[in-house]
Every structure is written in structure tokens, then in C-alpha cells.
Design a protein around this motif. Structure first.
Motif, PDB file in Angstrom:
ATOM      1  N   GLU A  18      21.970  91.822  89.226  1.00 21.19           N
ATOM      2  CA  GLU A  18      21.386  92.133  87.813  1.00 21.19           C
ATOM      3  C   GLU A  18      20.518  93.300  87.923  1.00 21.19           C
ATOM      4  OE1 GLU A  18      19.524  88.333  86.408  1.00 21.19           O
ATOM      5  OE2 GLU A  18      20.186  87.615  88.281  1.00 21.19           O
ATOM      6  N   TRP A  19      19.630  93.638  88.938  1.00 24.40           N
ATOM      7  CA  TRP A  19      19.203  94.861  89.021  1.00 24.40           C
ATOM      8  C   TRP A  19      19.858  96.017  88.766  1.00 24.40           C
ATOM      9  CZ3 TRP A  19      18.801  99.347  92.104  1.00 24.40           C
ATOM     10  CH2 TRP A  19      17.881 100.131  91.805  1.00 24.40           C
ATOM     11  N   TRP A  20      21.183  96.056  89.424  1.00 28.76           N
ATOM     12  CA  TRP A  20      22.159  97.089  89.167  1.00 28.76           C
ATOM     13  C   TRP A  20      22.669  97.324  87.733  1.00 28.76           C
ATOM     14  CZ3 TRP A  20      22.471 101.327  91.689  1.00 28.76           C
ATOM     15  CH2 TRP A  20      22.029 101.711  93.128  1.00 28.76           C
ATOM     16  N   SER A  21      22.730  95.964  87.034  1.00 25.43           N
ATOM     17  CA  SER A  21      23.322  95.935  86.028  1.00 25.43           C
ATOM     18  C   SER A  21      22.155  96.618  84.913  1.00 25.43           C
ATOM     19  CB  SER A  21      23.347  94.421  85.323  1.00 25.43           C
ATOM     20  OG  SER A  21      23.719  94.326  84.102  1.00 25.43           O
ATOM     21  N   SER A  22      20.951  96.512  85.122  1.00 23.04           N
ATOM     22  CA  SER A  22      19.839  96.889  84.374  1.00 23.04           C
ATOM     23  C   SER A  22      19.943  98.545  84.386  1.00 23.04           C
ATOM     24  CB  SER A  22      18.705  96.515  84.618  1.00 23.04           C
ATOM     25  OG  SER A  22      18.061  96.799  85.876  1.00 23.04           O
ATOM     26  N   ILE A  23      20.050  99.075  85.783  1.00 25.23           N
ATOM     27  CA  ILE A  23      20.283 100.333  85.807  1.00 25.23           C
ATOM     28  C   ILE A  23      21.344 100.932  85.347  1.00 25.23           C
ATOM     29  CG2 ILE A  23      20.290 102.290  87.761  1.00 25.23           C
ATOM     30  CD1 ILE A  23      17.711 100.854  87.796  1.00 25.23           C
ATOM     31  N   LEU A  24      22.595 100.232  85.239  1.00 26.26           N
ATOM     32  CA  LEU A  24      23.676 100.846  84.436  1.00 26.26           C
ATOM     33  C   LEU A  24      23.479 101.096  82.871  1.00 26.26           C
ATOM     34  CD1 LEU A  24      26.921 101.446  84.402  1.00 26.26           C
ATOM     35  CD2 LEU A  24      26.872  98.994  83.702  1.00 26.26           C
ATOM     36  N   LEU A  25      22.818  99.974  82.520  1.00 30.77           N
ATOM     37  CA  LEU A  25      22.683 100.017  81.051  1.00 30.77           C
ATOM     38  C   LEU A  25      21.659 100.996  80.593  1.00 30.77           C
ATOM     39  CD1 LEU A  25      22.259  96.391  80.206  1.00 30.77           C
ATOM     40  CD2 LEU A  25      24.088  97.807  79.392  1.00 30.77           C
ATOM     41  N   ILE A  26      20.606 101.271  81.603  1.00 25.27           N
ATOM     42  CA  ILE A  26      19.654 102.347  81.337  1.00 25.27           C
ATOM     43  C   ILE A  26      20.255 103.647  81.577  1.00 25.27           C
ATOM     44  CG2 ILE A  26      17.482 103.365  82.177  1.00 25.27           C
ATOM     45  CD1 ILE A  26      16.373 100.504  82.744  1.00 25.27           C
TER      46      ILE A  26
END
Length: 137
Positions: A18-26
């Protein structure tokens, strides 16, 4: 690597996804602001997204939902994680379908599909109570 560190990483692997997903979106949102004429942004945003709302609003959505997911992961709130996973998966599914229907094939199609699945899986774990019952933080 120590055994204790390996156990912590194994228990928190979904948190890291989930952390990597947030980094991808940002990253995608910021990249869209910084390089609006990029081929990746042209394929990801402009082909179908502009038919509904302007591209800058989509970029703001990517950054804000990614930042929200990042903040919620820091607070370790299950309700917040569920809401963030729902919003992130919805946005990433929309992006995946946008590229699939309107655009040409490129690597972001795979990335958006994988990260939408990660968020849907996280959402299902939270809704079923697996995160709360079996993986204490």
C-alpha cells in the motif's frame, strides 16, 4: 538479515505494498504537473480522462489520494486504510481501463493494474477483519 527483521517484513508486506501504491499515485501526479507533454502522460491522462474532467484535476486527484493513503498508513487506522485503499483502487482501475480502451499499450498499463489489485486485496483484507485479527501492528 536478522530473523526479527524478516518476521516484521513478512507481517507488514501488505502495508509496504500500500505504501508503494501511494508513492506511485503521488509520483504520477507530480510527474504530470512537471512534464505535461510527456508521452507517458499523454497516454495515461489525455486519451480518455479529458473527456470527463480536465487533466490538472486528475493530477490533483492522484497526488491527493496518494498523499491521503500515505498519511493513513502512518496512523495505522484500519478504517482510514480501507477508505484510502478504496479510493486508490478506484482511481487506478479507472486509469487502467482508460489506457486499455483509449490508449496504446505501454508499461503503465501493467503498473496500474498491479497496484489496483494490491489496493483491492488490501481492502478485502480490511473488510474481512484479517488485518485486525491476525496481523497486529
Amino acid at each position: 538479515m536478522s530473523i526479527k527483521l524478516a518476521k516484521v517484513l513478512r507481517k507488514r508486506d501488505h502495508w509496504f505494498a500500500e505504501w508503494w501504491s501511494s508513492i506511485l499515485l503521488i509520483s504520477v501526479g507530480i510527474y504530470g504537473f512537471c512534464a505535461p507533454d510527456s508521452f507517458i502522460i499523454q497516454q495515461s491522462f489525455i486519451d480518455g480522462f479529458l473527456k470527463i474532467i480536465p487533466v490538472h484535476l486528475w493530477e490533483c486527484l492522484f497526488v491527493s489520494i496518494g498523499f491521503f493513503q500515505f498519511l493513513v498508513l502512518s496512523s495505522e487506522s484500519f478504517i482510514g486504510r480501507g477508505v484510502a485503499a478504496f479510493l486508490a483502487s478506484s482511481l487506478l482501475i479507472w486509469g487502467f481501463l482508460n489506457i486499455l480502451v483509449y490508449g496504446e499499450w505501454h508499461f503503465s498499463l501493467i503498473a496500474w493494474g498491479v497496484f489496483s489489485a494490491i489496493n483491492l486485496y488490501a481492502l478485502s483484507r480490511i473488510l474481512r477483519g484479517i488485518e485486525r485479527d491476525y496481523e497486529p501492528f
